[in-house]
Design a protein around this motif. Structure first.
Motif, PDB file in Angstrom:
ATOM      1  N   PRO A   1     -18.063  54.902  -5.619  1.00  0.00           N
ATOM      2  CA  PRO A   1     -19.088  54.114  -4.919  1.00  0.00           C
ATOM      3  C   PRO A   1     -18.571  53.657  -3.568  1.00  0.00           C
ATOM      4  O   PRO A   1     -17.523  53.025  -3.480  1.00  0.00           O
ATOM      5  N   ILE A   2     -19.323  53.979  -2.522  1.00  0.00           N
ATOM      6  CA  ILE A   2     -18.895  53.669  -1.165  1.00  0.00           C
ATOM      7  C   ILE A   2     -19.597  52.417  -0.643  1.00  0.00           C
ATOM      8  O   ILE A   2     -18.979  51.582   0.002  1.00  0.00           O
ATOM      9  N   ASP A   3     -20.871  52.325  -0.895  1.00  0.00           N
ATOM     10  CA  ASP A   3     -21.645  51.200  -0.385  1.00  0.00           C
ATOM     11  C   ASP A   3     -22.671  50.796  -1.432  1.00  0.00           C
ATOM     12  O   ASP A   3     -23.595  51.552  -1.694  1.00  0.00           O
ATOM     13  N   ASP A   4     -22.471  49.657  -2.029  1.00  0.00           N
ATOM     14  CA  ASP A   4     -23.439  49.158  -3.016  1.00  0.00           C
ATOM     15  C   ASP A   4     -24.129  47.894  -2.515  1.00  0.00           C
ATOM     16  O   ASP A   4     -24.652  47.113  -3.300  1.00  0.00           O
ATOM     17  N   SER A   5     -24.118  47.700  -1.223  1.00  0.00           N
ATOM     18  CA  SER A   5     -24.698  46.470  -0.668  1.00  0.00           C
ATOM     19  C   SER A   5     -26.205  46.376  -0.886  1.00  0.00           C
ATOM     20  O   SER A   5     -26.782  45.302  -0.788  1.00  0.00           O
ATOM     21  N   GLY A   6     -26.835  47.489  -1.202  1.00  0.00           N
ATOM     22  CA  GLY A   6     -28.269  47.467  -1.445  1.00  0.00           C
ATOM     23  C   GLY A   6     -28.654  47.172  -2.879  1.00  0.00           C
ATOM     24  O   GLY A   6     -29.842  46.993  -3.180  1.00  0.00           O
ATOM     25  N   MET A   7     -27.688  47.072  -3.754  1.00  0.00           N
ATOM     26  CA  MET A   7     -27.994  46.769  -5.155  1.00  0.00           C
ATOM     27  C   MET A   7     -28.506  45.332  -5.224  1.00  0.00           C
ATOM     28  O   MET A   7     -27.816  44.398  -4.809  1.00  0.00           O
ATOM     29  N   PRO A   8     -29.697  45.146  -5.795  1.00  0.00           N
ATOM     30  CA  PRO A   8     -30.353  43.836  -5.693  1.00  0.00           C
ATOM     31  C   PRO A   8     -29.570  42.686  -6.319  1.00  0.00           C
ATOM     32  O   PRO A   8     -29.505  41.622  -5.761  1.00  0.00           O
ATOM     33  N   GLU A   9     -29.031  42.901  -7.459  1.00  0.00           N
ATOM     34  CA  GLU A   9     -28.338  41.807  -8.159  1.00  0.00           C
ATOM     35  C   GLU A   9     -27.557  42.385  -9.318  1.00  0.00           C
ATOM     36  O   GLU A   9     -27.548  43.593  -9.547  1.00  0.00           O
ATOM     37  N   ASP A  10     -26.877  41.495 -10.030  1.00  0.00           N
ATOM     38  CA  ASP A  10     -25.971  41.951 -11.082  1.00  0.00           C
ATOM     39  C   ASP A  10     -26.685  42.677 -12.218  1.00  0.00           C
ATOM     40  O   ASP A  10     -26.029  43.331 -13.024  1.00  0.00           O
ATOM     41  N   ARG A  11     -27.957  42.569 -12.278  1.00  0.00           N
ATOM     42  CA  ARG A  11     -28.676  43.268 -13.350  1.00  0.00           C
ATOM     43  C   ARG A  11     -28.654  44.783 -13.130  1.00  0.00           C
ATOM     44  O   ARG A  11     -28.901  45.546 -14.051  1.00  0.00           O
ATOM     45  N   PHE A  12     -28.341  45.179 -11.921  1.00  0.00           N
ATOM     46  CA  PHE A  12     -28.316  46.598 -11.584  1.00  0.00           C
ATOM     47  C   PHE A  12     -26.865  47.086 -11.556  1.00  0.00           C
ATOM     48  O   PHE A  12     -25.983  46.425 -10.990  1.00  0.00           O
ATOM     49  N   SER A  13     -26.648  48.257 -12.142  1.00  0.00           N
ATOM     50  CA  SER A  13     -25.329  48.877 -12.069  1.00  0.00           C
ATOM     51  C   SER A  13     -25.497  50.384 -11.999  1.00  0.00           C
ATOM     52  O   SER A  13     -26.464  50.923 -12.527  1.00  0.00           O
ATOM     53  N   ALA A  14     -24.573  51.038 -11.334  1.00  0.00           N
ATOM     54  CA  ALA A  14     -24.626  52.493 -11.205  1.00  0.00           C
ATOM     55  C   ALA A  14     -23.246  53.065 -11.455  1.00  0.00           C
ATOM     56  O   ALA A  14     -22.239  52.459 -11.087  1.00  0.00           O
ATOM     57  N   LYS A  15     -23.247  54.233 -12.073  1.00  0.00           N
ATOM     58  CA  LYS A  15     -21.989  54.917 -12.361  1.00  0.00           C
ATOM     59  C   LYS A  15     -22.120  56.393 -12.017  1.00  0.00           C
ATOM     60  O   LYS A  15     -23.216  56.943 -12.032  1.00  0.00           O
ATOM     61  N   MET A  16     -20.981  56.978 -11.736  1.00  0.00           N
ATOM     62  CA  MET A  16     -20.936  58.425 -11.538  1.00  0.00           C
ATOM     63  C   MET A  16     -19.653  58.922 -12.193  1.00  0.00           C
ATOM     64  O   MET A  16     -18.612  59.029 -11.534  1.00  0.00           O
ATOM     65  N   PRO A  17     -19.718  59.178 -13.483  1.00  0.00           N
ATOM     66  CA  PRO A  17     -18.502  59.543 -14.229  1.00  0.00           C
ATOM     67  C   PRO A  17     -17.930  60.902 -13.839  1.00  0.00           C
ATOM     68  O   PRO A  17     -16.724  61.131 -14.024  1.00  0.00           O
ATOM     69  N   ASN A  18     -18.782  61.774 -13.308  1.00  0.00           N
ATOM     70  CA  ASN A  18     -18.295  63.072 -12.853  1.00  0.00           C
ATOM     71  C   ASN A  18     -19.222  63.586 -11.759  1.00  0.00           C
ATOM     72  O   ASN A  18     -20.238  62.960 -11.452  1.00  0.00           O
TER      73      ASN A  18
END
Lengths: 113, 112
Positions: free
Chosen positions: B54-71
């Protein structure tokens, strides 16, 4: 830092008349610039892109855009609008480390028969 | 190539439930982007990955949101707990370095 300003949120033209959608950008880098189109209830599709080659870029469906560094503009044009051009258009700039992406707020194009 | 694949295409859930959106980027692309689109806020970049990081997660609204990229071939965007204001179309896009982003068809999320 970079930003994109699409000067018109809505543009309305008659079928067969020219289209002009305006976009101004600012960037601290040598940017790449794109126009995307989104038809209702669809994803975004690339129309054309500028990546420091020719300043006049031709895209799909008869659209073209001219990169003007002195004016920091990348306006989208088409000589004759077609009903199928009715959609929302997004101007996008990328640049810098990790290719930071900035989307404009979009311009909705209405084509009147 | 099949293009960017997103699933599900439509999701209806109740407030408080966990929602997981999935994305398979185009093979060989090393950047992946998650966007949210609403009538009120337009198109917003939530997060982007480069080489699975993850390079830039500044657009994630709040802690309820999460993103992953395992591969390199899979990413998820999770909302927990979901709220009605999360209703939107979520797009995933991928690109190779300094090139065009290719967008998936989107996931239309409705939180009741």
């Amino acid at each position: 830092a970079q930003s994109v300003t699409q000067l018109d949120s809505h543009v309305s033209v008659s079928e067969g008349t020219p289209v002009l959608l305006r976009c101004n950008y600012s960037s601290s880098y040598s940017p790449s610039l794109f126009w995307y189109v989104q038809h209702p209830n669809k994803g975004l599709q690339l129309l054309l892109k500028y990546t420091s080659a020719a300043t006049l870029v031709k895209g799909i469906n008869g659209f073209e855009a001219e990169f003007k560094k002195s004016e920091t503009s990348f306006h989208l044009t088409k000589p004759s609008a077609h009903m199928s051009d009715a959609a929302e258009y997004f101007c996008v700039v990328t640049g810098g480390g990790y290719q930071k992406v900035t989307f404009g707020t979009g311009t909705k194009l209405q084509v009147i028969p | 190539d099949a293009g960017v694949i997103q699933s599900p295409r439509h999701e209806v859930t109740e407030m408080g439930q966990e929602v997981t959106l999935r994305c398979k980027p185009i093979s060989g692309h090393n950047s992946l982007f998650w966007y949210r689109q609403t009538m009120m806020r337009g198109l917003e970049l939530l997060i982007y990955f480069n080489n699975n990081v993850p390079i830039d997660d500044s657009g994630m609204p709040e802690d309820r949101f999460s993103a992953k990229m395992p591969n390199a071939s899979f990413s998820t965007l999770k909302i927990q707990p979901s709220e009605p204001r999360d209703s939107a179309v979520y797009f995933c896009a991928s690109s190779s370095s300094q090139e065009t982003q290719y967008f998936g068809p989107g996931t239309r999320l409705l939180v009741l």
